[in-house]
Motif scaffolding. Sequence first.
Motif, PDB file in Angstrom:
ATOM      1  N   PRO A 130       0.832  -1.212   0.000  1.00  0.00           N
ATOM      2  CA  PRO A 130       0.000   0.000   0.000  1.00  0.00           C
ATOM      3  C   PRO A 130       0.857   1.249   0.000  1.00  0.00           C
ATOM      4  O   PRO A 130       2.076   1.188   0.192  1.00  0.00           O
ATOM      5  CB  PRO A 130      -0.808  -0.133   1.297  1.00  0.00           C
ATOM      6  CG  PRO A 130       0.012  -1.021   2.168  1.00  0.00           C
ATOM      7  CD  PRO A 130       0.722  -1.974   1.243  1.00  0.00           C
ATOM      8  N   PHE A 131       0.209   2.390  -0.236  1.00  0.00           N
ATOM      9  CA  PHE A 131       0.935   3.664  -0.284  1.00  0.00           C
ATOM     10  C   PHE A 131       1.726   3.868   0.999  1.00  0.00           C
ATOM     11  O   PHE A 131       1.199   3.733   2.108  1.00  0.00           O
ATOM     12  CB  PHE A 131      -0.050   4.814  -0.480  1.00  0.00           C
ATOM     13  CG  PHE A 131       0.594   6.168  -0.473  1.00  0.00           C
ATOM     14  CD1 PHE A 131       1.431   6.560  -1.501  1.00  0.00           C
ATOM     15  CD2 PHE A 131       0.365   7.049   0.576  1.00  0.00           C
ATOM     16  CE1 PHE A 131       2.027   7.815  -1.499  1.00  0.00           C
ATOM     17  CE2 PHE A 131       0.955   8.313   0.597  1.00  0.00           C
ATOM     18  CZ  PHE A 131       1.788   8.684  -0.451  1.00  0.00           C
ATOM     19  N   LEU A 132       3.012   4.190   0.844  1.00  0.00           N
ATOM     20  CA  LEU A 132       3.916   4.343   1.985  1.00  0.00           C
ATOM     21  C   LEU A 132       4.501   5.741   2.034  1.00  0.00           C
ATOM     22  O   LEU A 132       4.791   6.342   0.999  1.00  0.00           O
ATOM     23  CB  LEU A 132       5.075   3.343   1.879  1.00  0.00           C
ATOM     24  CG  LEU A 132       4.755   1.857   1.941  1.00  0.00           C
ATOM     25  CD1 LEU A 132       6.040   1.052   1.749  1.00  0.00           C
ATOM     26  CD2 LEU A 132       4.098   1.504   3.266  1.00  0.00           C
ATOM     27  N   LYS A 133       4.697   6.230   3.259  1.00  0.00           N
ATOM     28  CA  LYS A 133       5.471   7.433   3.510  1.00  0.00           C
ATOM     29  C   LYS A 133       6.662   7.046   4.388  1.00  0.00           C
ATOM     30  O   LYS A 133       6.593   6.077   5.151  1.00  0.00           O
ATOM     31  CB  LYS A 133       4.616   8.486   4.215  1.00  0.00           C
ATOM     32  CG  LYS A 133       3.508   9.071   3.358  1.00  0.00           C
ATOM     33  CD  LYS A 133       2.767  10.171   4.111  1.00  0.00           C
ATOM     34  CE  LYS A 133       1.696  10.800   3.234  1.00  0.00           C
ATOM     35  NZ  LYS A 133       0.977  11.896   3.941  1.00  0.00           N
ATOM     36  N   PRO A 134       7.767   7.785   4.273  1.00  0.00           N
ATOM     37  CA  PRO A 134       8.940   7.448   5.100  1.00  0.00           C
ATOM     38  C   PRO A 134       8.620   7.341   6.588  1.00  0.00           C
ATOM     39  O   PRO A 134       9.116   6.442   7.273  1.00  0.00           O
ATOM     40  CB  PRO A 134       9.904   8.607   4.814  1.00  0.00           C
ATOM     41  CG  PRO A 134       9.554   9.036   3.431  1.00  0.00           C
ATOM     42  CD  PRO A 134       8.061   8.877   3.324  1.00  0.00           C
ATOM     43  N   GLU A 147      15.561   8.422   4.833  1.00  0.00           N
ATOM     44  CA  GLU A 147      15.472   9.867   4.638  1.00  0.00           C
ATOM     45  C   GLU A 147      14.551  10.246   3.487  1.00  0.00           C
ATOM     46  O   GLU A 147      14.175  11.415   3.362  1.00  0.00           O
ATOM     47  CB  GLU A 147      16.877  10.443   4.371  1.00  0.00           C
ATOM     48  CG  GLU A 147      17.885  10.167   5.463  1.00  0.00           C
ATOM     49  CD  GLU A 147      17.499  10.820   6.784  1.00  0.00           C
ATOM     50  OE1 GLU A 147      16.821  11.864   6.740  1.00  0.00           O
ATOM     51  OE2 GLU A 147      17.864  10.281   7.849  1.00  0.00           O
ATOM     52  N   SER A 148      14.180   9.294   2.641  1.00  0.00           N
ATOM     53  CA  SER A 148      13.404   9.610   1.441  1.00  0.00           C
ATOM     54  C   SER A 148      12.398   8.504   1.177  1.00  0.00           C
ATOM     55  O   SER A 148      12.416   7.443   1.823  1.00  0.00           O
ATOM     56  CB  SER A 148      14.330   9.743   0.235  1.00  0.00           C
ATOM     57  OG  SER A 148      14.926   8.476  -0.066  1.00  0.00           O
ATOM     58  N   TYR A 149      11.532   8.754   0.218  1.00  0.00           N
ATOM     59  CA  TYR A 149      10.570   7.732  -0.202  1.00  0.00           C
ATOM     60  C   TYR A 149      11.289   6.526  -0.802  1.00  0.00           C
ATOM     61  O   TYR A 149      10.881   5.383  -0.581  1.00  0.00           O
ATOM     62  CB  TYR A 149       9.587   8.314  -1.217  1.00  0.00           C
ATOM     63  CG  TYR A 149       8.449   9.090  -0.604  1.00  0.00           C
ATOM     64  CD1 TYR A 149       7.163   8.558  -0.527  1.00  0.00           C
ATOM     65  CD2 TYR A 149       8.648  10.375  -0.094  1.00  0.00           C
ATOM     66  CE1 TYR A 149       6.124   9.265   0.039  1.00  0.00           C
ATOM     67  CE2 TYR A 149       7.615  11.102   0.469  1.00  0.00           C
ATOM     68  CZ  TYR A 149       6.349  10.540   0.538  1.00  0.00           C
ATOM     69  OH  TYR A 149       5.316  11.240   1.099  1.00  0.00           O
ATOM     70  N   HIS A 173       1.675   1.733  -5.031  1.00  0.00           N
ATOM     71  CA  HIS A 173       1.069   3.036  -5.330  1.00  0.00           C
ATOM     72  C   HIS A 173       2.032   4.114  -4.858  1.00  0.00           C
ATOM     73  O   HIS A 173       1.995   4.560  -3.717  1.00  0.00           O
ATOM     74  CB  HIS A 173      -0.282   3.170  -4.623  1.00  0.00           C
ATOM     75  CG  HIS A 173      -1.060   4.391  -5.048  1.00  0.00           C
ATOM     76  ND1 HIS A 173      -2.029   4.353  -6.020  1.00  0.00           N
ATOM     77  CD2 HIS A 173      -0.991   5.678  -4.633  1.00  0.00           C
ATOM     78  CE1 HIS A 173      -2.535   5.557  -6.183  1.00  0.00           C
ATOM     79  NE2 HIS A 173      -1.915   6.388  -5.349  1.00  0.00           N
ATOM     80  N   GLN A 174       2.942   4.517  -5.751  1.00  0.00           N
ATOM     81  CA  GLN A 174       3.945   5.526  -5.436  1.00  0.00           C
ATOM     82  C   GLN A 174       4.246   6.321  -6.705  1.00  0.00           C
ATOM     83  O   GLN A 174       3.900   5.906  -7.811  1.00  0.00           O
ATOM     84  CB  GLN A 174       5.250   4.885  -4.942  1.00  0.00           C
ATOM     85  CG  GLN A 174       5.121   3.956  -3.748  1.00  0.00           C
ATOM     86  CD  GLN A 174       4.881   4.654  -2.423  1.00  0.00           C
ATOM     87  OE1 GLN A 174       4.397   4.078  -1.453  1.00  0.00           O
ATOM     88  NE2 GLN A 174       5.201   5.939  -2.365  1.00  0.00           N
ATOM     89  N   PHE A 175       4.904   7.466  -6.527  1.00  0.00           N
ATOM     90  CA  PHE A 175       5.372   8.248  -7.665  1.00  0.00           C
ATOM     91  C   PHE A 175       6.759   7.720  -8.038  1.00  0.00           C
ATOM     92  O   PHE A 175       7.757   8.074  -7.414  1.00  0.00           O
ATOM     93  CB  PHE A 175       5.408   9.735  -7.318  1.00  0.00           C
ATOM     94  CG  PHE A 175       5.943  10.606  -8.426  1.00  0.00           C
ATOM     95  CD1 PHE A 175       5.687  10.325  -9.758  1.00  0.00           C
ATOM     96  CD2 PHE A 175       6.704  11.725  -8.115  1.00  0.00           C
ATOM     97  CE1 PHE A 175       6.182  11.126 -10.767  1.00  0.00           C
ATOM     98  CE2 PHE A 175       7.204  12.537  -9.126  1.00  0.00           C
ATOM     99  CZ  PHE A 175       6.944  12.239 -10.450  1.00  0.00           C
ATOM    100  N   ASN A 198       9.306  11.134  -4.844  1.00  0.00           N
ATOM    101  CA  ASN A 198       9.547  10.121  -5.883  1.00  0.00           C
ATOM    102  C   ASN A 198      10.305   8.918  -5.340  1.00  0.00           C
ATOM    103  O   ASN A 198      11.068   9.009  -4.383  1.00  0.00           O
ATOM    104  CB  ASN A 198      10.304  10.723  -7.070  1.00  0.00           C
ATOM    105  CG  ASN A 198      11.767  10.934  -6.786  1.00  0.00           C
ATOM    106  OD1 ASN A 198      12.121  11.714  -5.924  1.00  0.00           O
ATOM    107  ND2 ASN A 198      12.621  10.212  -7.509  1.00  0.00           N
ATOM    108  N   VAL A 199      10.057   7.778  -5.972  1.00  0.00           N
ATOM    109  CA  VAL A 199      10.755   6.526  -5.667  1.00  0.00           C
ATOM    110  C   VAL A 199      11.530   6.123  -6.914  1.00  0.00           C
ATOM    111  O   VAL A 199      10.945   6.037  -8.008  1.00  0.00           O
ATOM    112  CB  VAL A 199       9.759   5.412  -5.281  1.00  0.00           C
ATOM    113  CG1 VAL A 199      10.486   4.081  -5.102  1.00  0.00           C
ATOM    114  CG2 VAL A 199       8.999   5.790  -4.014  1.00  0.00           C
ATOM    115  N   ASP A 200      12.815   5.888  -6.770  1.00  0.00           N
ATOM    116  CA  ASP A 200      13.622   5.495  -7.925  1.00  0.00           C
ATOM    117  C   ASP A 200      13.285   4.072  -8.342  1.00  0.00           C
ATOM    118  O   ASP A 200      13.237   3.156  -7.510  1.00  0.00           O
ATOM    119  CB  ASP A 200      15.112   5.598  -7.590  1.00  0.00           C
ATOM    120  CG  ASP A 200      15.973   5.466  -8.835  1.00  0.00           C
ATOM    121  OD1 ASP A 200      16.219   4.314  -9.263  1.00  0.00           O
ATOM    122  OD2 ASP A 200      16.376   6.499  -9.392  1.00  0.00           O
ATOM    123  N   ALA A 201      13.047   3.895  -9.637  1.00  0.00           N
ATOM    124  CA  ALA A 201      12.600   2.599 -10.154  1.00  0.00           C
ATOM    125  C   ALA A 201      13.603   1.481  -9.917  1.00  0.00           C
ATOM    126  O   ALA A 201      13.229   0.298  -9.939  1.00  0.00           O
ATOM    127  CB  ALA A 201      12.298   2.718 -11.654  1.00  0.00           C
TER     128      ALA A 201
END
Length: 374
Positions: A130-134, A147-149, A173-175, A198-201
Motif C-alpha cells: 500500500p501507499f507508503l510514507k517514510p 530519509e526519502s521515499y 502506489h507511489q510516484f 519520488n521513488v527510484d525505479a
Amino acid sequence: MKCLHLSDLHLGRRLREADLEEDQNYLLNEIFNIAVEKRVDAVLIAGDVYDRSVPTVGAVRMFDEFLTRLSQASIPVYVISGNHDSAERLGFADRLLDEKGVHLACVFDGQLVRYPCRDDFGSVTIWAMPFLKPASVRRFYPEESIESYTDAVAVVLKKANPDFSQRNVLIAHQFVTAVGWDTQRCESETLSLGTLDNVDASVFDGFDYVALGHVHSAQRVGWDTIRYCGAPFKYSVDEARGEKGVLLVELGEKGQVDVEKIPLHFLRDVRRVKGTLEQILSGAQPSEDYLHVVLTDETPLIDAAARVRAVYPNLVKLEFSARHGQTDASDRAQEMLHKTPLELFGDFYRQVHGSDLSDEETEVMKQVFEEVRE
C-alpha cells in the motif's frame, strides 16, 4: 498467469461540477466484462479506489458491486490502498473477504503482504505494498536510515526478501521515476513540490512485473515491466486527447512477460473543441460528452456558455483564446489593482463559466468578503 492491471478508479470523483457516478458504473461493468472475456487469473487494483478518505455512499456501492461480481465469477482480486484512500476503511473485513477471493492489503503493519499462486510454469508470488510514507516505515524500522521515499520502499522490499529465482509481481502506489525518463503527469493528479516524494525505479530490480498506481497517464517507467496503467477515466480536461485503458499482463516462464493495453470505451467522453462560436455550433449534433470549449471569437459574446449548453449540456469548461481587445499584461495588472475583491472574483467566475454571477450569488459573495474583511 494472466493479470488485469488497473488503478486510480477514484470512485466518487466529479469532473468539475459534473457527477460521474453513472460513467464510473459503466466503466466498472466494461472492466468486469474484459476480465471475464480474457479469462484472467487475477485483477490487480493499484490504489486510489476512492477519490477521498471518506467515500460517498454511491462510490462504496459501486465498488461493493464490482468486487461481488468478480468473486461470483471466481476471479481473485488484489487491492492496495492509495494516498486518496483511508487504509482502515478500505481494508474493512479483509480477513473475511480473503475467503471469497477478495484480498485487501491496505494497512501497512511493517511487512508486505504476500499471496502465493501457481500456474503451468510453477509458483508466482503477488506482493501487495500500500501507499507508503517514510514516517510510516521509520516507525517499524527505527534502526534503518530512512530519509526519502526511495529509502522507505527499499527497506520494506529488503525486509520482504523475495525469492527472485521464482516469479514475483508487486502492486504499489507511489510516484516512481527513472533516471533519464520523463514521467508524464496531468492536472487530475495530486502533485507534490519537486520530486520529494519520488521513488527510484531501481529499487524494483528483480521483480518480473510491477503494477503501479498514482500517475493517471498509462506509461512504462524505465523498463517495460514497470508500468502505470493510468486512470480508467479522463478526470481532467487536459486528458481529453488521451486514450484510456487497462493492462493485460501475461506471465510465461521466468523472464517472459507480455503486456497488452486494452482500450476502454466511455458512456460520455471528455473532449476539447476549438473555434468560433458559430463554427462550433454550426451543424453540431447534440452530445452529452463532457466538453472543454475554447472560443476564438475576436468580439465579445453574449451568453456564450448558455448557447453552447443548448447543444452540449455537459459543458465543463469554457475559455476564450482571444482577449477581445484587452490591453497587455502590465496594463491588466494595473487595472486589477483598482478592482475590489468582489469585482476580481466576478472576473474569475466569468472566465471559468462564461457567464456573470447571478444577483443571489453576488449577495452571497458580498457577505463572504465582508466577513473576511472583519
